[in-house]
Design an enzyme around this catalytic site. Structure first.
Site, PDB file in Angstrom:
ATOM      1  N   CYS A   1      -0.716  -4.565   4.640  1.00  0.00           N
ATOM      2  CA  CYS A   1      -1.445  -3.195   3.758  1.00  0.00           C
ATOM      3  C   CYS A   1      -2.075  -3.680   2.311  1.00  0.00           C
ATOM      4  O   CYS A   1      -1.654  -4.630   1.300  1.00  0.00           O
ATOM      5  CB  CYS A   1      -0.762  -1.873   3.293  1.00  0.00           C
TER       6      CYS A   1
ATOM      7  N   GLU B   1      -1.502   7.309  -2.135  1.00  0.00           N
ATOM      8  CA  GLU B   1      -2.723   6.510  -0.781  1.00  0.00           C
ATOM      9  C   GLU B   1      -3.600   7.733  -0.731  1.00  0.00           C
ATOM     10  O   GLU B   1      -2.557   8.906   0.506  1.00  0.00           O
ATOM     11  CB  GLU B   1      -2.463   5.310  -0.862  1.00  0.00           C
TER      12      GLU B   1
END
Length: 179
Positions: free
Chosen positions: A69, A117
């Site tokens: 990620c 996010e």
């Protein structure tokens, strides 16, 4: 990429007063600003590749996470970012990435930092002979694990896993993994 002071000054796409703006990565996390991100899950023979984050990471060091990620560079398409980070973190190239959707989450990640996010999530199938070459500045360990075993381990030792992996599996497993 190491976690030197220069790398913490990387600019990532974050919302400031409703406008997507380049903001320093560390400042983004200190202020808890909503920002763009990418997450990848690589699957092989029914098992998920997970990584243990390097101890030098400025947040969640030593915790297990999904395959990889990151935050995209300014104007970097999410799929390009996902492919780039697979290579940079794990030495993986040539996989076909499938966009599985977007997830938004907010989680405290320690040291006064917050991840808020909007994540483009990708899934990729890996061949059985796919080589791995983890970057020690990013990854201290990797392993393949079934979803069932991963969920059992998270239930037994929740503090060994990143907050976002908990969220992905608790709330978005069907969308991401079809399970």
């Amino acid at each position: 990429m190491t976690n030197t002071a220069d790398n913490l000054k990387i600019m990532i796409p974050a919302w400031v007063d409703g406008t997507l703006t380049p903001v320093e990565k560390l400042e983004t996390h200190l202020r808890g600003l909503r920002h763009l991100a990418v997450s990848v899950f690589v699957i092989r023979d029914g098992k998920i590749l997970i990584q243990r984050r390097a101890l030098s990471k400025y947040h969640t060091p030593g915790l297990w996470a999904n395959t990889c990620c990151t935050h995209p560079d300014w104007d970097e398409p999410p799929a390009d970012c996902a492919a780039r980070r697979l290579t940079e973190e794990l030495g993986i190239t040539g996989l076909s990435l499938t966009h599985r959707g977007q997830v938004e989450y907010r989680a405290e990640v320690g040291n006064g930092l917050t991840e808020h996010e909007l994540v483009d999530v990708f899934l990729a199938d890996a061949p059985g002979d796919m080589p791995l070459a983890p970057n020690p500045d990013e990854v201290m360990d990797t392993r393949w694990i079934t979803l069932e075993d991963l969920k059992a381990e998270i239930a037994q030792t929740p503090d060994a896993f990143t907050p976002w992996l908990h969220i992905y599996l608790d709330r978005h497993s069907d969308m991401i993994l079809g399970a």
